[in-house]
Design a protein around this motif. Structure first.
Motif, PDB file in Angstrom:
ATOM      1  N   MET A  24       1.014  -1.325   0.239  1.00  0.00           N
ATOM      2  CA  MET A  24      -0.157   0.025  -0.159  1.00  0.00           C
ATOM      3  C   MET A  24       0.667   1.754  -0.160  1.00  0.00           C
ATOM      4  O   MET A  24       0.384   1.752   0.485  1.00  0.00           O
ATOM      5  CB  MET A  24      -1.150   0.024   1.362  1.00  0.00           C
ATOM      6  N   SER A  25       1.754   0.898  -1.000  1.00  0.00           N
ATOM      7  CA  SER A  25       2.678   2.467  -1.102  1.00  0.00           C
ATOM      8  C   SER A  25       2.924   3.281  -2.249  1.00  0.00           C
ATOM      9  O   SER A  25       4.553   3.277  -3.121  1.00  0.00           O
ATOM     10  CB  SER A  25       4.140   2.179  -0.510  1.00  0.00           C
ATOM     11  N   SER A  26       1.811   2.731  -3.493  1.00  0.00           N
ATOM     12  CA  SER A  26       1.444   3.188  -4.510  1.00  0.00           C
ATOM     13  C   SER A  26       1.155   4.392  -5.409  1.00  0.00           C
ATOM     14  O   SER A  26       1.638   5.207  -6.180  1.00  0.00           O
ATOM     15  CB  SER A  26       0.237   2.372  -5.178  1.00  0.00           C
ATOM     16  N   GLY A  27       0.762   4.890  -4.014  1.00  0.00           N
ATOM     17  CA  GLY A  27      -0.265   6.470  -4.731  1.00  0.00           C
ATOM     18  C   GLY A  27      -1.395   6.290  -4.733  1.00  0.00           C
ATOM     19  O   GLY A  27      -1.499   7.626  -5.373  1.00  0.00           O
ATOM     20  N   LEU A  28      -2.121   5.409  -4.893  1.00  0.00           N
ATOM     21  CA  LEU A  28      -3.231   4.971  -5.331  1.00  0.00           C
ATOM     22  C   LEU A  28      -4.440   5.495  -4.298  1.00  0.00           C
ATOM     23  O   LEU A  28      -4.502   5.461  -3.069  1.00  0.00           O
ATOM     24  CB  LEU A  28      -3.114   3.738  -5.960  1.00  0.00           C
ATOM     25  N   THR A  29      -5.024   6.599  -4.209  1.00  0.00           N
ATOM     26  CA  THR A  29      -6.435   6.525  -3.480  1.00  0.00           C
ATOM     27  C   THR A  29      -7.144   6.193  -4.116  1.00  0.00           C
ATOM     28  O   THR A  29      -7.512   6.561  -5.332  1.00  0.00           O
ATOM     29  CB  THR A  29      -6.317   7.597  -2.311  1.00  0.00           C
ATOM     30  N   LEU A  30      -8.329   6.225  -3.808  1.00  0.00           N
ATOM     31  CA  LEU A  30      -9.741   5.935  -4.032  1.00  0.00           C
ATOM     32  C   LEU A  30     -10.893   5.571  -3.313  1.00  0.00           C
ATOM     33  O   LEU A  30     -11.290   5.430  -1.899  1.00  0.00           O
ATOM     34  CB  LEU A  30      -9.916   4.888  -4.692  1.00  0.00           C
ATOM     35  N   LYS A  31     -11.873   7.161  -2.973  1.00  0.00           N
ATOM     36  CA  LYS A  31     -13.598   7.303  -2.596  1.00  0.00           C
ATOM     37  C   LYS A  31     -13.727   5.990  -2.274  1.00  0.00           C
ATOM     38  O   LYS A  31     -13.867   5.773  -3.733  1.00  0.00           O
ATOM     39  CB  LYS A  31     -13.541   8.734  -2.516  1.00  0.00           C
ATOM     40  N   LYS A  32     -14.733   5.639  -1.245  1.00  0.00           N
ATOM     41  CA  LYS A  32     -15.614   4.394  -0.996  1.00  0.00           C
ATOM     42  C   LYS A  32     -16.267   4.553  -2.715  1.00  0.00           C
ATOM     43  O   LYS A  32     -17.374   5.850  -2.543  1.00  0.00           O
ATOM     44  CB  LYS A  32     -15.910   4.664   0.134  1.00  0.00           C
ATOM     45  N   MET A  33     -16.984   3.942  -3.310  1.00  0.00           N
ATOM     46  CA  MET A  33     -18.041   3.851  -4.028  1.00  0.00           C
ATOM     47  C   MET A  33     -18.580   3.190  -3.920  1.00  0.00           C
ATOM     48  O   MET A  33     -19.028   2.071  -3.215  1.00  0.00           O
ATOM     49  CB  MET A  33     -17.536   3.377  -5.304  1.00  0.00           C
ATOM     50  N   SER A  34     -19.996   3.269  -4.006  1.00  0.00           N
ATOM     51  CA  SER A  34     -21.396   2.804  -3.758  1.00  0.00           C
ATOM     52  C   SER A  34     -21.553   1.794  -5.050  1.00  0.00           C
ATOM     53  O   SER A  34     -21.622   2.592  -6.377  1.00  0.00           O
ATOM     54  CB  SER A  34     -22.584   3.684  -3.275  1.00  0.00           C
ATOM     55  N   PHE A  35     -22.370   1.367  -5.011  1.00  0.00           N
ATOM     56  CA  PHE A  35     -23.313   0.167  -6.594  1.00  0.00           C
ATOM     57  C   PHE A  35     -24.153  -0.345  -5.871  1.00  0.00           C
ATOM     58  O   PHE A  35     -25.140  -0.362  -4.956  1.00  0.00           O
ATOM     59  CB  PHE A  35     -22.307  -1.019  -6.272  1.00  0.00           C
ATOM     60  N   SER A  36     -25.034  -0.390  -7.123  1.00  0.00           N
ATOM     61  CA  SER A  36     -26.790  -1.056  -6.928  1.00  0.00           C
ATOM     62  C   SER A  36     -26.582  -2.115  -7.576  1.00  0.00           C
ATOM     63  O   SER A  36     -25.692  -2.848  -8.607  1.00  0.00           O
ATOM     64  CB  SER A  36     -27.719   0.182  -7.314  1.00  0.00           C
TER      65      SER A  36
END
Length: 374
Positions: free
Chosen positions: A150-162
């Protein structure tokens, strides 16, 4: 006079004979009582010591935090104490063989699947991601090792799915469209807990093997280790008693969590598996001790270097042990384990108390005592 002496010898002979027979009987009974009292419960999957100095330790530690779930203590690869409490669902109580959603504890198992492919030569830890997913932001810089730590520099906000379903291809498209990349963070090896790293690793596994993550997981863990209480959250298997997860507010209001199918599929490689506490211990111990990956590769994958987090596991230094925590959908899971896999504390709960950290504090306290023993 001679007759009296002969009679005396006869009496002595029978006395010695009776004593000898008595000694043999006593020896046999003694041997039976001191034999190791270990059961081989096929549903549990690992040996359970019936008599142990640790009996009652878990109940004493957790009874004041209103524990709902299953907890086990492992010594020399055997369960030396266990504690189950409260209800798994409206139909059954929690038992030693109840399965819980393991949430983030799945990441360390995903790392094991990655290393299996490294062993086979289909990838290297130094490979850049653009070799497999060129469209991912930062792919030409980020390595497999970066994702694992987890040192990739990537970030992602929690996504919602239906909806009820979500394919791996659809999930990857969503990740590529929404993930953010910070090249300076990657260059400086800045650590950030981002589950998306393990989603990408899982997508790469499917890409290079042509098999689904579930197929790889089943072949490597469930079939190879004979797991009886392990399944995917979206899979119907009535043989396995799965606990329902509950969010608890003010110690009284319990709300069952029921994520939709698409949300479950979006947790690819990061939190979509149900396991019993013994099943989980069995897999993790075999990963750490090298029985699945080989000792050198297990050390290369999991042993800490400068990073505080490697391949799904954190490190405690005093005393030294590896650990991970999982939270989600009403579940709270903790594992603390020695590097050789012989000693462990595994605690799975199907109730997450909002705003409370009591259970984790008790787990940490117990782990420092138990895993710090000389």
């Amino acid at each position: 006079m001679k007759f009296l002496n002969f009679k005396k010898y006869i009496i002595i002979f029978f006395f010695i004979l009776i004593c000898s027979v008595g000694a043999v009987i006593f020896k046999n009974r003694t041997t039976q009582t001191i034999k190791p009292t270990i059961s081989s419960n096929t549903r549990v999957g690992i040996p359970v010591v019936k008599k142990s100095k640790y009996k009652g330790v878990l109940k004493k530690k957790f009874k004041r935090v209103r524990f709902s779930g299953t907890a086990i203590l492992i010594k020399n690869n055997k369960i030396v104490d266990s504690y189950t409490s409260d209800w798994a669902n409206i139909n059954s109580k929690n038992t030693l063989s109840t399965s819980y959603e393991i949430d983030s504890l799945q990441k360390v198992l995903t790392a094991g699947l990655v290393m299996m492919q490294v062993n086979k030569g289909t990838m290297k830890l130094t490979d850049k991601v653009n070799k497999f997913i060129p469209e991912l932001p930062g792919a030409k810089d980020i390595t497999i090792r970066d994702l694992l730590d987890m040192s990739s520099g990537l970030t992602l906000k929690k996504m919602s799915f239906s909806g009820d379903d979500l394919s791996s291809a659809e999930l990857l498209d969503d990740v590529v469209d929404n993930v953010k990349y910070d090249p300076i963070a990657r260059k400086n090896k800045k650590w950030s807990y981002q589950p998306v790293n393990f989603v990408i690793l899982s997508e790469i596994l499917e890409e290079i093997t042509g098999e689904s993550y579930k197929q790889l997981f089943n072949q490597t863990y469930i079939k190879k280790l004979g797991l009886k209480q392990t399944k995917f959250a979206y899979e119907n298997n009535e043989r396995i008693n799965c606990a329902s997860g509950y969010m608890v507010k003010n110690d009284s209001e319990k709300v069952e969590q029921k994520p939709n199918g698409a949300t479950i599929h979006s947790e690819l490689g990061t939190g979509q598996v149900y396991m019993s506490a013994p099943d989980y211990y069995k897999v993790l111990s075999n990963l750490l001790n090298g029985k699945i990956l080989g000792k050198n590769n297990a050390t290369k994958l999991y042993l800490p270097g400068k990073a505080k987090y490697q391949a799904g596991l954190y490190t405690s230094n005093k005393p030294f042990y590896r650990f991970a925590n999982g939270y989600g959908y009403g579940f709270e899971d903790h594992v603390r384990i020695s590097q050789d896999g012989k000693e462990a504390v595994v605690v799975f709960s199907n109730q997450k108390r909002i705003g409370r950290n009591d259970l984790k504090m008790k787990v940490d306290q117990l782990s420092n005592e138990f895993l710090g023993e000389k």
